[in-house]
Motif scaffolding. Sequence first.
Motif, PDB file in Angstrom:
ATOM      1  N   ALA A 155       0.823  -1.204   0.000  1.00 22.85           N
ATOM      2  CA  ALA A 155       0.000   0.000   0.000  1.00 22.85           C
ATOM      3  C   ALA A 155       0.860   1.257   0.000  1.00 22.85           C
ATOM      4  O   ALA A 155       0.578   2.226  -0.713  1.00 22.85           O
ATOM      5  N   ILE A 156       1.922   1.247   0.794  1.00 15.79           N
ATOM      6  CA  ILE A 156       2.831   2.393   0.844  1.00 15.79           C
ATOM      7  C   ILE A 156       3.495   2.590  -0.515  1.00 15.79           C
ATOM      8  O   ILE A 156       3.616   3.716  -1.010  1.00 15.79           O
ATOM      9  N   ALA A 157       3.897   1.497  -1.142  1.00 17.13           N
ATOM     10  CA  ALA A 157       4.520   1.584  -2.470  1.00 17.13           C
ATOM     11  C   ALA A 157       3.546   2.128  -3.507  1.00 17.13           C
ATOM     12  O   ALA A 157       3.953   2.789  -4.465  1.00 17.13           O
ATOM     13  N   ALA A 158       2.247   1.867  -3.313  1.00 16.86           N
ATOM     14  CA  ALA A 158       1.229   2.340  -4.252  1.00 16.86           C
ATOM     15  C   ALA A 158       0.830   3.786  -4.011  1.00 16.86           C
ATOM     16  O   ALA A 158       0.071   4.352  -4.804  1.00 16.86           O
ATOM     17  N   GLY A 159       1.317   4.384  -2.929  1.00 15.92           N
ATOM     18  CA  GLY A 159       1.031   5.797  -2.701  1.00 15.92           C
ATOM     19  C   GLY A 159       0.337   6.138  -1.412  1.00 15.92           C
ATOM     20  O   GLY A 159      -0.077   7.290  -1.216  1.00 15.92           O
ATOM     21  N   ALA A 160       0.172   5.187  -0.501  1.00 17.71           N
ATOM     22  CA  ALA A 160      -0.523   5.470   0.757  1.00 17.71           C
ATOM     23  C   ALA A 160       0.316   6.370   1.654  1.00 17.71           C
ATOM     24  O   ALA A 160       1.472   6.059   1.945  1.00 17.71           O
ATOM     25  N   ASP A 161      -0.282   7.461   2.096  1.00 20.48           N
ATOM     26  CA  ASP A 161       0.362   8.326   3.086  1.00 20.48           C
ATOM     27  C   ASP A 161       0.058   7.839   4.495  1.00 20.48           C
ATOM     28  O   ASP A 161       0.842   8.043   5.417  1.00 20.48           O
ATOM     29  N   VAL A 162      -1.108   7.216   4.645  1.00 19.19           N
ATOM     30  CA  VAL A 162      -1.569   6.686   5.932  1.00 19.19           C
ATOM     31  C   VAL A 162      -2.079   5.278   5.682  1.00 19.19           C
ATOM     32  O   VAL A 162      -2.770   5.033   4.689  1.00 19.19           O
ATOM     33  N   VAL A 163      -1.761   4.354   6.569  1.00 15.53           N
ATOM     34  CA  VAL A 163      -2.297   2.997   6.482  1.00 15.53           C
ATOM     35  C   VAL A 163      -3.245   2.785   7.652  1.00 15.53           C
ATOM     36  O   VAL A 163      -2.874   2.980   8.809  1.00 15.53           O
ATOM     37  N   GLU A 164      -4.478   2.406   7.335  1.00 12.28           N
ATOM     38  CA  GLU A 164      -5.447   2.056   8.375  1.00 12.28           C
ATOM     39  C   GLU A 164      -5.235   0.607   8.755  1.00 12.28           C
ATOM     40  O   GLU A 164      -5.006  -0.255   7.892  1.00 12.28           O
ATOM     41  N   LEU A 165      -5.267   0.318  10.050  1.00  8.03           N
ATOM     42  CA  LEU A 165      -5.173  -1.056  10.515  1.00  8.03           C
ATOM     43  C   LEU A 165      -6.057  -1.248  11.740  1.00  8.03           C
ATOM     44  O   LEU A 165      -6.476  -0.284  12.385  1.00  8.03           O
ATOM     45  N   ASP A 166      -6.370  -2.517  12.035  1.00  8.54           N
ATOM     46  CA  ASP A 166      -7.232  -2.873  13.155  1.00  8.54           C
ATOM     47  C   ASP A 166      -6.399  -3.557  14.226  1.00  8.54           C
ATOM     48  O   ASP A 166      -5.524  -4.371  13.907  1.00  8.54           O
TER      49      ASP A 166
END
Length: 328
Positions: free
Chosen positions: A79-90
């Motif tokens: 996701a980070i490689a695809a452009g995510a600035d923030v990753v949501e996680l549970d």
Amino acid sequence: MRRRTWALLIVGLAALGLYGLNASWLAPAPHGRPSLVAQRGLHQIYNSQPVGPSDCTAQRILPPTHRLIDNTLPSMAAAIAAGADVVELDVRRTADNAFVVFHDEGLDCRTQGHGLVSAHTVADLQTLDVGYGYTADGGRSFPLRGAGVGGMPTLAQTLAAFPRQRFLIQFKDGGPATADALAAYLAQAKITDWSRLTFFGGPVTLRRLQALHPGVRVMDQRAAAKCAVRYFALGWSGVTPKACRGIITIVSLDQSWLAWGWPNRYLARMRAAGSDVLVIGAVDNPKSGAFRRVNTPAQLERLPAGFDGMIWTDRIDLVGPAARKRWP
């Protein structure tokens, strides 16, 4: 006749004033780029049928095009490689007062394990295959079995693996005790930089966390809903309600017309109020809170060129590259 003329004139002037107060094009245009929030990393896509609270979503996936599994370190890295600035996680609390990154309350849907996450230790949970239960054909095949062995990370392991990444962390367990346990857990893990962390979940849990760590960044969906209602009632006058100050507000693209002055005027007002704006795609059920995220490049075209808020997506693989083109 004269009274009617005066009445029409007053109504016209009032309408003109209302327009002037809330015309987007009369407000300064935003100058920036959005932050993309990737839901659970780069994950498997579920079919479009409504999902109930007890449904096993691992049994509702579309035929996989990759072997990534939500809430795992490889899915976050992708996701980070695809452009995510923030990753949501549970996160879920374990029997030994740690926190693992996992969505479900129970283990039976996604893994070969049984029972509640809270009844198991980290050592037990990290022996499981988190891809075990995924099927796209009603259980005739399980294409992700073996891909998630040992794939349930702890929150501390996740933060260490991505030391500069921002995260949106959802409490899947609620109550003040959960906030107490999380604060103690992060302190024990020597996680002192909370500036890259935003938490969301039940309001009681969030209030307790704020009491323990004043200034911690939170996203309270109830507070955002309260802001939306009060802004609709008062925003036409140019007033930003107190409920909209210093929070993360949520605007759905399908109901953005309810946000007076959208987009430029609304964004300027929220910025002045010290609030951030998070955009989603559509609200499916206001009572239950069910909604869809921004999942197609076409939806990005409905945002202004300098949009500097946040965009929440399930499809960072599609939205990330499109956003890079729109906001270089």
